[in-house]
Enzyme design. Structure first.
Site, mmCIF file in Angstrom:
data_model
loop_
_atom_site.group_PDB
_atom_site.id
_atom_site.type_symbol
_atom_site.label_atom_id
_atom_site.label_comp_id
_atom_site.label_asym_id
_atom_site.label_seq_id
_atom_site.Cartn_x
_atom_site.Cartn_y
_atom_site.Cartn_z
ATOM 1 N N ASP A 169 -16.023 0.754 33.248
ATOM 2 C CA ASP A 169 -17.429 1.335 32.985
ATOM 3 C C ASP A 169 -18.501 0.260 33.244
ATOM 4 O OD1 ASP A 169 -19.781 2.153 31.456
ATOM 5 O OD2 ASP A 169 -18.455 3.756 30.872
ATOM 6 N N ALA A 227 -16.356 15.942 36.050
ATOM 7 C CA ALA A 227 -17.731 15.196 35.972
ATOM 8 C C ALA A 227 -18.795 16.416 36.464
ATOM 9 C CB ALA A 227 -17.769 13.753 36.179
ATOM 10 N N ARG A 228 -18.968 15.579 37.685
ATOM 11 C CA ARG A 228 -20.021 16.279 38.474
ATOM 12 C C ARG A 228 -19.693 16.523 39.954
ATOM 13 N NH1 ARG A 228 -21.565 17.922 34.213
ATOM 14 N NH2 ARG A 228 -23.606 17.828 33.284
ATOM 15 N N ASP A 252 -12.798 20.375 38.407
ATOM 16 C CA ASP A 252 -13.548 21.482 37.739
ATOM 17 C C ASP A 252 -14.842 21.775 38.093
ATOM 18 O OD1 ASP A 252 -13.485 23.200 35.503
ATOM 19 O OD2 ASP A 252 -14.882 21.841 34.428
ATOM 20 N N GLU A 257 -21.408 24.835 43.565
ATOM 21 C CA GLU A 257 -20.672 25.859 42.635
ATOM 22 C C GLU A 257 -21.214 27.221 42.761
ATOM 23 O OE1 GLU A 257 -20.805 24.113 38.775
ATOM 24 O OE2 GLU A 257 -19.544 22.286 39.325
ATOM 25 N N HIS A 284 -15.642 25.084 36.448
ATOM 26 C CA HIS A 284 -16.676 24.089 35.593
ATOM 27 C C HIS A 284 -16.449 24.494 34.172
ATOM 28 C CE1 HIS A 284 -20.536 21.634 35.677
ATOM 29 N NE2 HIS A 284 -19.725 21.192 34.475
ATOM 30 N N ILE A 285 -15.271 24.663 33.836
ATOM 31 C CA ILE A 285 -14.789 25.111 32.479
ATOM 32 C C ILE A 285 -14.153 23.881 31.633
ATOM 33 C CG2 ILE A 285 -14.812 27.614 32.694
ATOM 34 C CD1 ILE A 285 -11.780 27.068 32.984
#
Length: 310
Positions: A169, A227-228, A252, A257, A284-285
């Site tokens: 991180d 994440a994105r 995801d 999308e 995206h769930i």
């Protein structure tokens, strides 16, 4: 203080601010044009993902003191524009971290053990054992990029499966412990069997995962993104799957999308991903459970209460 809520949310989102003595107006189906007409009267705004909060929007909201995002990530809010106006921003990242972690574990277990594939074969009357021999999570080295709420929750669960966790991180230090090794990107590139992204979408991280990124890994890896979608150059992920540098993927989120409104090139890459036997895609769930739906509101209520000094 008046609060405007402009997205459909768990019904508790209305009652919780009221418990803090706030006047709440809940318009889950309101259009942006209507919000721009109303927002000047409000000190608080709570959104999920209906529209982008930018400079133009904020010019219509002179009284605004805080914005609550019912979800994780602030990529739909112009943070700098809010800072200029001393508008406090709250996200509810803590509210869905358990849901995200469990979803990712489920995707990995399904991929490694060919659960979805073999289930569909059974429905077709096929009983294939050797072709569906699985692979264990135990003993795998997992590289986690981004060790905030979701990254940390995911790591703690992967430890229970006997995984070695390397976490990086850029903005956190000193978080390593007996289960998680605080690592550099170079160590992750060298040792990871699985990579999982848990970082926000920013100008710095947009399209961070590209061809050059994948080529840095010493091993062929499994790739996870909850994440994105915009973090990844989707065409480069497809190429990495074709070469075998990425052995499989749990996704995801996608670059675009709106899967019924893809460009021609996006359609080609999406078709490849959705038909790949070692790729699992969900809509995206990952943070979208019944429990997190309510928990997000509780987190927002607590943060608003602290902001108000209650």
């Amino acid at each position: 203080m008046k609060v405007l809520i402009v997205d459909e949310m768990h019904e508790s989102i209305v009652h919780m601010p009221e418990e803090l003595g706030l006047e709440v107006d809940y318009f889950p189906n309101i259009a942006l044009s209507e919000v721009l007409e109303k927002v000047a009267d409000y000190e608080g705004l709570i959104i999920r993902s209906k529209f982008f909060i930018d400079e133009d929007f904020l010019q219509n909201a002179p009284k605004l003191k805080f914005i609550g995002r019912a979800g994780a990530g602030l990529d739909l809010i112009d943070i700098d524009a809010c800072k200029k106006r001393n508008i406090e921003i709250f996200a509810a990242n803590e509210g869905n971290r358990i849901a995200v972690a469990e979803h990712l574990i489920g995707m990995l277990l399904s991929l490694f053990n060919k659960i979805e594939k073999s289930h569909l074969e059974i429905k077709q009357g096929l009983w294939k054992r050797e072709e569906n021999r699985g692979e264990e999570l135990f003993g795998k080295t997992v590289g986690i990029i981004g060790f905030g709420n979701n990254g940390e929750a995911t790591a703690s669960r992967l430890v229970a499966f006997g995984c070695k966790i390397l976490a990086y991180d850029k903005y956190r230090y000193g978080f390593g412990n007996q289960y998680v090794t605080e690592s550099t990107l170079e160590e992750i590139f060298r040792e990871a069997d699985i990579l999982s992204l848990h970082i926000p979408l920013t100008t710095e991280t947009n399209k961070m995962v590209d061809k050059a990124f994948f080529e840095k890994f010493s091993k062929n890896i499994y790739f996870c993104n909850v994440a994105r979608g915009e973090l990844v150059v989707q065409d480069d992920l497809v190429d990495a799957l074709k070469t075998g540098k990425v052995k499989g993927a749990c996704l995801d989120v996608l670059e675009n999308e709106k899967i019924n409104k893809l460009s021609e090139s996006q359609q080609v890459s999406f078709d490849y991903l959705k038909n790949h036997p070692n790729v699992i895609i969900t809509p995206h769930i990952a943070g979208w459970t019944f429990e997190s739906y309510n928990r997000i509101n509780t987190v927002l209520k607590d943060k608003i209460a602290r902001f108000l000094g209650l």
